[in-house]
Design a protein around this motif. Structure first.
Motif, PDB file in Angstrom:
ATOM      1  N   SER A  89       0.714  -1.416   0.024  1.00 24.34           N
ATOM      2  CA  SER A  89       0.342   0.212  -0.266  1.00 24.34           C
ATOM      3  C   SER A  89       1.007   1.137   0.400  1.00 24.34           C
ATOM      4  N   ASN A  90       0.469   2.416  -0.471  1.00 27.79           N
ATOM      5  CA  ASN A  90       0.883   3.937  -0.672  1.00 27.79           C
ATOM      6  C   ASN A  90       2.338   3.560  -1.077  1.00 27.79           C
ATOM      7  N   VAL A  91       2.094   2.833  -2.433  1.00 30.78           N
ATOM      8  CA  VAL A  91       3.134   2.805  -3.344  1.00 30.78           C
ATOM      9  C   VAL A  91       3.793   4.270  -4.064  1.00 30.78           C
ATOM     10  N   GLN A  92       5.057   3.952  -4.774  1.00 27.43           N
ATOM     11  CA  GLN A  92       5.361   5.228  -5.118  1.00 27.43           C
ATOM     12  C   GLN A  92       6.719   4.575  -6.160  1.00 27.43           C
ATOM     13  N   LEU A  93       5.506   4.664  -7.692  1.00 26.57           N
ATOM     14  CA  LEU A  93       6.785   4.194  -9.099  1.00 26.57           C
ATOM     15  C   LEU A  93       7.446   5.465  -9.702  1.00 26.57           C
ATOM     16  N   ILE A  94       8.473   4.862  -9.303  1.00 22.86           N
ATOM     17  CA  ILE A  94       9.700   6.264  -9.961  1.00 22.86           C
ATOM     18  C   ILE A  94      10.472   5.600 -10.700  1.00 22.86           C
ATOM     19  N   GLU A  95      10.159   5.755 -12.388  1.00 21.39           N
ATOM     20  CA  GLU A  95      11.065   5.488 -13.932  1.00 21.39           C
ATOM     21  C   GLU A  95      11.299   6.774 -14.455  1.00 21.39           C
ATOM     22  N   LYS A  96      12.235   5.256 -14.713  1.00 16.47           N
ATOM     23  CA  LYS A  96      13.473   6.738 -15.840  1.00 16.47           C
ATOM     24  C   LYS A  96      13.118   6.764 -17.715  1.00 16.47           C
ATOM     25  N   ASP A  97      13.318   7.926 -17.803  1.00 18.96           N
ATOM     26  CA  ASP A  97      12.685   8.321 -18.821  1.00 18.96           C
ATOM     27  C   ASP A  97      13.077   7.018 -20.428  1.00 18.96           C
ATOM     28  N   ASN A 114       6.665   4.287   4.611  1.00 19.33           N
ATOM     29  CA  ASN A 114       6.969   3.318   6.038  1.00 19.33           C
ATOM     30  C   ASN A 114       7.133   2.431   5.277  1.00 19.33           C
ATOM     31  N   THR A 115       7.729   1.931   4.837  1.00 17.61           N
ATOM     32  CA  THR A 115       8.132   0.759   4.091  1.00 17.61           C
ATOM     33  C   THR A 115      10.294   1.454   3.370  1.00 17.61           C
ATOM     34  N   GLY A 116      10.112   2.043   2.573  1.00 21.49           N
ATOM     35  CA  GLY A 116      11.166   2.284   1.485  1.00 21.49           C
ATOM     36  C   GLY A 116      11.699   1.537  -0.241  1.00 21.49           C
ATOM     37  N   ALA A 117      12.293   0.940  -0.306  1.00 25.51           N
ATOM     38  CA  ALA A 117      11.768   0.239  -1.517  1.00 25.51           C
ATOM     39  C   ALA A 117      11.569  -0.919  -1.295  1.00 25.51           C
ATOM     40  N   ILE A 118      10.640  -1.458  -2.278  1.00 19.25           N
ATOM     41  CA  ILE A 118      10.509  -2.146  -2.210  1.00 19.25           C
ATOM     42  C   ILE A 118       9.883  -3.197  -3.267  1.00 19.25           C
ATOM     43  N   LEU A 126      15.249  -6.576 -18.121  1.00 14.30           N
ATOM     44  CA  LEU A 126      13.694  -6.788 -17.436  1.00 14.30           C
ATOM     45  C   LEU A 126      13.396  -7.929 -16.081  1.00 14.30           C
ATOM     46  N   THR A 127      14.669  -8.091 -15.640  1.00  8.95           N
ATOM     47  CA  THR A 127      15.282  -8.549 -14.319  1.00  8.95           C
ATOM     48  C   THR A 127      14.143  -7.616 -13.244  1.00  8.95           C
ATOM     49  N   ARG A 128      13.391  -8.441 -12.657  1.00  8.59           N
ATOM     50  CA  ARG A 128      12.495  -7.530 -11.216  1.00  8.59           C
ATOM     51  C   ARG A 128      12.928  -7.972  -9.691  1.00  8.59           C
ATOM     52  N   TRP A 129      12.638  -7.141  -8.873  1.00  9.32           N
ATOM     53  CA  TRP A 129      13.389  -7.804  -8.354  1.00  9.32           C
ATOM     54  C   TRP A 129      12.591  -7.344  -7.078  1.00  9.32           C
ATOM     55  N   VAL A 130      11.842  -8.000  -6.470  1.00  8.72           N
ATOM     56  CA  VAL A 130      10.592  -7.648  -4.821  1.00  8.72           C
ATOM     57  C   VAL A 130      10.612  -8.013  -3.676  1.00  8.72           C
ATOM     58  N   LYS A 131      10.468  -7.437  -2.888  1.00  6.79           N
ATOM     59  CA  LYS A 131      10.752  -7.367  -1.690  1.00  6.79           C
ATOM     60  C   LYS A 131       9.468  -8.411  -1.166  1.00  6.79           C
ATOM     61  N   GLN A 132      10.196  -9.432  -0.881  1.00  7.01           N
ATOM     62  CA  GLN A 132       9.307 -10.864  -0.127  1.00  7.01           C
ATOM     63  C   GLN A 132       8.954 -10.615   1.479  1.00  7.01           C
TER      64      GLN A 132
END
Length: 132
Positions: A89-97, A114-118, A126-132
């Motif tokens: 919840s309360n997520v901001q996506l920041i993406e390079k142009d 309240n979590t930081g980088a997720i 296009l390898t993706r890491w997501v916090k578990q």
């Protein structure tokens, strides 16, 4: 004065550096730097995750207030978002142009209040890491 350090109500500086080894077999590292300066006349925030740089003028309820003049990025805010099957919840996506800027490395990061980088995504794999 606290503990021999003098504090001014007009300014505040926070700097954090986090380094961690990726859990996969690669030898690369993840570097995360937050640098927040709050002076009497201006506010500045820098976020650096490896080669992904974000410039902002502070943080509000919908994340970092982006200054895209120095580093062309776009931003979106989500009240809730599912990444790799996990809800945040309360997520901001920041993406390079990436229209004209196609350098290898991180090009997308997700931050949660309240979590930081997720999560992050790398280009061109296009390898993706997501916090578990």
């Amino acid at each position: 004065m606290i503990g021999g350090v003098e504090f001014s109500p007009l300014s505040c500086n926070i700097y954090a550096f986090i380094q961690s080894r990726k859990t996969d077999s690669s030898a690369s590292f993840l570097y995360l730097i937050y640098d927040i300066s709050d002076g009497a006349t201006d506010k500045h925030l820098s976020l650096s995750i490896n080669n992904f740089l974000v410039d902002g003028s502070g943080i509000n309820d919908s994340g970092i207030v982006i200054n895209s003049l120095n580093y062309p990025v776009k931003s979106a805010y989500f009240n809730s978002l599912t990444l790799n099957g996990k809800n945040f919840s309360n997520v901001q996506l920041i993406e390079k142009d990436t229209t004209g800027f196609k350098t290898p490395g991180l090009y997308k990061i997700w931050l949660a209040k309240n979590t930081g980088a997720i999560g992050y995504e790398e280009y061109p794999s296009l390898t993706r890491w997501v916090k578990q």
